[in-house]
Design an enzyme around this catalytic site. Structure first.
Site, mmCIF file in Angstrom:
data_model
loop_
_atom_site.group_PDB
_atom_site.id
_atom_site.type_symbol
_atom_site.label_atom_id
_atom_site.label_comp_id
_atom_site.label_asym_id
_atom_site.label_seq_id
_atom_site.Cartn_x
_atom_site.Cartn_y
_atom_site.Cartn_z
ATOM 1 N N SER A 16 0.888 -1.470 0.012
ATOM 2 C CA SER A 16 0.103 0.069 0.098
ATOM 3 C C SER A 16 0.805 1.271 0.044
ATOM 4 O O SER A 16 1.981 1.012 0.275
ATOM 5 C CB SER A 16 -0.978 0.126 1.144
ATOM 6 O OG SER A 16 -0.120 -0.263 2.324
ATOM 7 N N GLU A 18 1.275 5.514 0.671
ATOM 8 C CA GLU A 18 0.891 6.631 1.266
ATOM 9 C C GLU A 18 1.382 7.938 0.762
ATOM 10 O O GLU A 18 2.415 8.066 0.378
ATOM 11 C CB GLU A 18 1.243 6.670 2.699
ATOM 12 C CG GLU A 18 0.787 7.745 3.480
ATOM 13 C CD GLU A 18 1.033 7.610 5.126
ATOM 14 O OE1 GLU A 18 0.757 6.714 5.576
ATOM 15 O OE2 GLU A 18 1.558 8.777 5.583
ATOM 16 N N ASP A 110 -1.915 14.483 16.117
ATOM 17 C CA ASP A 110 -1.034 15.134 17.231
ATOM 18 C C ASP A 110 -1.764 16.112 17.875
ATOM 19 O O ASP A 110 -2.534 16.945 17.040
ATOM 20 C CB ASP A 110 0.264 15.562 16.482
ATOM 21 C CG ASP A 110 1.118 14.197 16.332
ATOM 22 O OD1 ASP A 110 1.279 13.614 17.242
ATOM 23 O OD2 ASP A 110 1.877 14.422 15.126
ATOM 24 N N PHE A 213 12.470 14.703 11.541
ATOM 25 C CA PHE A 213 11.198 13.744 11.725
ATOM 26 C C PHE A 213 11.249 12.705 12.956
ATOM 27 O O PHE A 213 10.613 12.466 13.617
ATOM 28 C CB PHE A 213 11.126 12.705 10.566
ATOM 29 C CG PHE A 213 10.119 13.446 9.313
ATOM 30 C CD1 PHE A 213 9.441 14.450 9.426
ATOM 31 C CD2 PHE A 213 9.982 12.450 8.185
ATOM 32 C CE1 PHE A 213 8.760 14.802 8.270
ATOM 33 C CE2 PHE A 213 9.248 12.823 7.284
ATOM 34 C CZ PHE A 213 8.554 14.262 7.264
ATOM 35 N N HIS A 263 3.780 -1.226 3.779
ATOM 36 C CA HIS A 263 3.113 0.020 3.437
ATOM 37 C C HIS A 263 4.288 1.031 3.476
ATOM 38 O O HIS A 263 5.228 0.980 4.002
ATOM 39 C CB HIS A 263 2.387 0.577 4.709
ATOM 40 C CG HIS A 263 1.497 1.729 4.642
ATOM 41 N ND1 HIS A 263 0.502 1.935 3.829
ATOM 42 C CD2 HIS A 263 1.862 3.058 5.074
ATOM 43 C CE1 HIS A 263 -0.005 3.253 3.963
ATOM 44 N NE2 HIS A 263 0.880 3.885 4.519
#
Ligand code: FAD
Length: 286
Positions: A16, A18, A110, A213, A263
């Site tokens: 998959s 994103e 968040d 990140f 993913h």
């Protein structure tokens, strides 16, 4: 042998992808080129993130709608609960179901800086969605523990709650410490979590961005990874090759450990993800 380990990789792999909603015309072009490039790999679904607290839910909707209109892909919007009331979420869920959406990635989102302690969690969103219709729901999991969790066990129990509320798979935060993912998967099984714990693979093109990140999300960057990108700050071409190599090594190990679903955090770029899928035996039309 190497030949043997490579041939073992061609199992039944599900992928998959994103994407995130583009904010400029250039990024929009990049996104649609990437979607076109990746569509023939026949992913199980493609998901589109939603920036909690950004007030741009509409951008997520419009990418989702265009995917539905212009491709054969199964489109899965991300949905966060932090910035919406239950009434708004119910209305949105009904709207999604009526417009043919069957897959949702359900998240808390968040919290804005300085927020009071939350009282609603992703498990509440899963329950709310299931009260509307029989959605296929993915939730987030954290092999290295979510930053707000009291401890690893509490975080695992939270994942179990999300599955019991009706989610059908967990997608992990990105990671580079494969052992930590494998240990987490074992702990999920031991806790009676019986859905796929799909590893979220982040192909690294920009290591400096990744450092920012990772610090925000509690993800460890092992020493070997730092060494891989040493001296490449001004060399994006080599960084891309090294980034693909890092991810290919990871998916090979994961694949040998029995992982069938992957993913990809594409960052709206196709190249690295395409190459990694190719090595997993994921080919156009298969
Ligand atoms: P939850 O499962 O609700 O967990 C949040 C925290 O609360 C955890 O620490 C958990 O242990 C704790 N907790 C849960 N229940 C309780 C309780 N009853 N009491 C006390 N503590 C509790 N963010 C976006 O804004 N948009 C996106 O599109 C997006 N996509 C993502 C996709 C993936 C695959 C992943 C892994 C993350 C994504 N995120 C996204 C980030 C996510 O929103 C944040 O990590 C957020 O802080 C937590 O969301 P969650 O759904 O995991 O929350």
């Amino acid at each position: 042998s190497l030949n043997q380990s490579l041939s073992e990789l061609n199992g039944d792999i599900n992928v998959s992808f994103e994407f995130f909603p583009p904010s400029t015309p250039e990024m929009e072009t990049l996104l649609w080129n990437s979607i076109q490039r990746l569509e023939p790999l026949n992913p199980k679904f493609v998901s589109v993130t939603y920036g909690a607290n950004s007030g741009v839910r509409d951008r997520t909707h419009s990418v989702i709608e265009r995917i539905q209109q212009e491709t054969e892909l199964v489109a899965a919007p991300h949905l966060t609960l932090v910035d919406a009331s239950d009434e708004e979420l119910l209305e949105l869920a009904r709207h999604y179901w009526n417009s043919g959406i069957r897959n949702i990635v359900a998240l808390r989102g968040d919290l804005p800086e300085g927020s009071p302690k939350p009282t609603r969690f992703a498990s509440d969103l899963v329950r709310l969605l299931r009260s509307v219709a029989d959605f296929d729901i993915s939730v987030a999991a954290y092999p290295e523990v979510h930053p707000d969790a009291a401890n690893a066990q509490a975080d695992l129990i939270n994942l179990k709650r999300k599955i019991e509320a009706g989610a059908s798979r967990a997608i992990t935060q990105f990671f580079f410490d494969v052992e930590s993912y494998l240990r987490f998967r074992d702990r999920c099984v031991a806790a009676g979590i019986d859905v796929e714990i799909v590893p979220g693979i982040l192909p690294v093109g920009n290591f400096n961005q990744l450092k920012r990140f990772a610090a925000m999300t509690n993800v460890s960057l092992p020493g070997w990874l730092h060494r891989q990108f040493e001296g490449l700050d001004n060399d994006p071409g080599t960084r891309a090759l090294v980034g693909a190599n890092v991810a290919i090594d990871m998916v090979k190990v994961l694949s040998r450990e029995g992982v069938k679903d992957f993913h990809f955090y594409t960052l709206n770029r196709a190249e690295l993800t395409y190459a990694i899928c190719h090595t997993l035996g994921v080919r156009p039309g298969k």
